[in-house]
Design a protein around this motif. Structure first.
Motif, PDB file in Angstrom:
ATOM      1  N   HIS A 104       0.930  -1.263  -0.135  1.00  0.00           N
ATOM      2  CA  HIS A 104       0.009   0.168  -0.184  1.00  0.00           C
ATOM      3  C   HIS A 104       0.777   1.201   0.030  1.00  0.00           C
ATOM      4  O   HIS A 104       2.122   1.162   0.132  1.00  0.00           O
ATOM      5  CB  HIS A 104      -1.004   0.080   1.398  1.00  0.00           C
ATOM      6  CG  HIS A 104      -1.854  -0.965   1.275  1.00  0.00           C
ATOM      7  ND1 HIS A 104      -2.880  -1.303   0.531  1.00  0.00           N
ATOM      8  CD2 HIS A 104      -1.886  -2.361   2.161  1.00  0.00           C
ATOM      9  CE1 HIS A 104      -3.702  -2.290   0.907  1.00  0.00           C
ATOM     10  NE2 HIS A 104      -3.078  -2.993   1.663  1.00  0.00           N
ATOM     11  N   CYS A 139      -4.550   5.962   0.119  1.00  0.00           N
ATOM     12  CA  CYS A 139      -3.590   5.135  -0.560  1.00  0.00           C
ATOM     13  C   CYS A 139      -3.253   5.404  -1.819  1.00  0.00           C
ATOM     14  O   CYS A 139      -4.052   5.713  -2.751  1.00  0.00           O
ATOM     15  CB  CYS A 139      -4.039   3.678  -0.691  1.00  0.00           C
ATOM     16  SG  CYS A 139      -3.120   2.433  -0.936  1.00  0.00           S
ATOM     17  N   GLU A 141      -0.851   3.560  -3.686  1.00  0.00           N
ATOM     18  CA  GLU A 141      -0.219   2.331  -4.277  1.00  0.00           C
ATOM     19  C   GLU A 141      -1.492   1.230  -4.825  1.00  0.00           C
ATOM     20  O   GLU A 141      -2.306   1.015  -3.990  1.00  0.00           O
ATOM     21  CB  GLU A 141       0.536   1.649  -3.516  1.00  0.00           C
ATOM     22  CG  GLU A 141       1.904   2.416  -3.347  1.00  0.00           C
ATOM     23  CD  GLU A 141       2.972   2.533  -4.413  1.00  0.00           C
ATOM     24  OE1 GLU A 141       2.792   1.558  -5.403  1.00  0.00           O
ATOM     25  OE2 GLU A 141       3.879   3.395  -4.577  1.00  0.00           O
ATOM     26  N   TYR A 142      -1.671   1.157  -6.108  1.00  0.00           N
ATOM     27  CA  TYR A 142      -2.813   0.201  -6.485  1.00  0.00           C
ATOM     28  C   TYR A 142      -2.543  -1.083  -5.659  1.00  0.00           C
ATOM     29  O   TYR A 142      -1.593  -1.784  -5.758  1.00  0.00           O
ATOM     30  CB  TYR A 142      -2.753  -0.138  -7.956  1.00  0.00           C
ATOM     31  CG  TYR A 142      -3.900  -0.900  -8.452  1.00  0.00           C
ATOM     32  CD1 TYR A 142      -5.262  -0.024  -8.354  1.00  0.00           C
ATOM     33  CD2 TYR A 142      -4.049  -2.404  -8.699  1.00  0.00           C
ATOM     34  CE1 TYR A 142      -6.322  -1.087  -8.667  1.00  0.00           C
ATOM     35  CE2 TYR A 142      -5.016  -2.968  -8.708  1.00  0.00           C
ATOM     36  CZ  TYR A 142      -6.144  -2.246  -8.966  1.00  0.00           C
ATOM     37  OH  TYR A 142      -7.255  -3.104  -9.302  1.00  0.00           O
ATOM     38  N   CYS A 143      -3.880  -1.387  -5.145  1.00  0.00           N
ATOM     39  CA  CYS A 143      -3.777  -2.616  -4.015  1.00  0.00           C
ATOM     40  C   CYS A 143      -5.024  -3.453  -4.509  1.00  0.00           C
ATOM     41  O   CYS A 143      -5.004  -4.444  -3.798  1.00  0.00           O
ATOM     42  CB  CYS A 143      -3.552  -2.164  -2.644  1.00  0.00           C
ATOM     43  SG  CYS A 143      -4.914  -0.794  -2.050  1.00  0.00           S
ATOM     44  N   HIS A 147      -8.872  -0.254  -3.982  1.00  0.00           N
ATOM     45  CA  HIS A 147      -7.945   0.867  -3.805  1.00  0.00           C
ATOM     46  C   HIS A 147      -8.439   2.306  -3.723  1.00  0.00           C
ATOM     47  O   HIS A 147      -8.227   3.191  -3.053  1.00  0.00           O
ATOM     48  CB  HIS A 147      -6.821   0.748  -4.843  1.00  0.00           C
ATOM     49  CG  HIS A 147      -6.250   1.828  -5.304  1.00  0.00           C
ATOM     50  ND1 HIS A 147      -5.046   2.250  -4.407  1.00  0.00           N
ATOM     51  CD2 HIS A 147      -6.032   3.087  -6.025  1.00  0.00           C
ATOM     52  CE1 HIS A 147      -4.475   3.223  -4.727  1.00  0.00           C
ATOM     53  NE2 HIS A 147      -5.208   3.668  -5.581  1.00  0.00           N
ATOM     54  N   MET A 150      -9.771   3.498  -0.348  1.00  0.00           N
ATOM     55  CA  MET A 150      -8.934   3.210   0.654  1.00  0.00           C
ATOM     56  C   MET A 150      -8.305   4.508   1.251  1.00  0.00           C
ATOM     57  O   MET A 150      -7.617   4.871   0.678  1.00  0.00           O
ATOM     58  CB  MET A 150      -7.903   2.297   0.357  1.00  0.00           C
ATOM     59  CG  MET A 150      -6.826   1.786   1.434  1.00  0.00           C
ATOM     60  SD  MET A 150      -5.804   0.419   1.166  1.00  0.00           S
ATOM     61  CE  MET A 150      -4.751   0.634   2.691  1.00  0.00           C
TER      62      MET A 150
HETATM   63 CU1  CUA Z   1      -4.183   0.148  -0.313  1.00  0.00          CU
HETATM   64 CU2  CUA Z   1      -4.306   1.211  -2.684  1.00  0.00          CU
END
Ligand code: CUA
Length: 158
Positions: A104, A139, A141-143, A147, A150
């Protein structure tokens, strides 16, 4: 083939310099391991709930014995825990984040705060909020599919 002695000296010198650099890099990687550049503090992401520091009842804002404000948060698909925190303005605050699952990121718009949260490592940033107000914590960062949703909220109080 004839090599001038001065030229020979320079060749030897540059080879020695290259050898020294390679040795330094190799030894450094050997002794310190390969780590994210920001922080070299490891943690078992699968056992956070059992860890001293990141157990559920230890999360959020706390003040240590030296009077420093420490914020501990866990990032997981798809939220930061706790979801809402309150911190004082004009005070040095140390954030410590860990991931419970995947990579993340954390970013607080309008501030200089942005870091990756790599599973297995503690991400730490110390900052000060100059002005009271509500700050989203996103967030970056692609998670996964959630996402975009988030996020968490920081209320900075006077
Ligand atoms: Cu956690 Cu994007």
């Amino acid at each position: 083939m004839h090599i001038e002695s001065l030229e020979q000296k320079w060749i030897t010198l540059s080879l020695a310099a290259i050898g020294l650099l390679v040795a330094i890099i190799t030894l450094d990687a050997f002794f310190h391991g390969i780590n994210p550049p920001s922080k070299v503090e490891t943690i078992d992401s699968a056992r956070l709930h059992l860890s001293e520091e990141f157990a559920e009842d230890k999360l959020g804002v706390s003040v240590n014995e030296k009077g420093d404000v420490i914020v501990r948060m866990v990032a997981g698909r798809y939220s930061f825990f706790p979801k809402h925190i309150e911190v004082p303005a004009e005070t040095k605050i140390t954030f410590r984040w860990v991931s419970m699952d995947v990579l993340h990121g954390v970013h607080i718009p309008m501030t200089n705060m942005s870091t990756m949260i790599v599973p297995g490592y503690v991400a730490e940033i110390t900052t000060t909020f100059p002005k009271p107000g509500d700050y989203p914590l996103l967030c970056n960062e692609y998670c996964g599919l959630g996402h975009n949703h988030m996020w968490s909220n920081i209320a900075v109080i006077a």
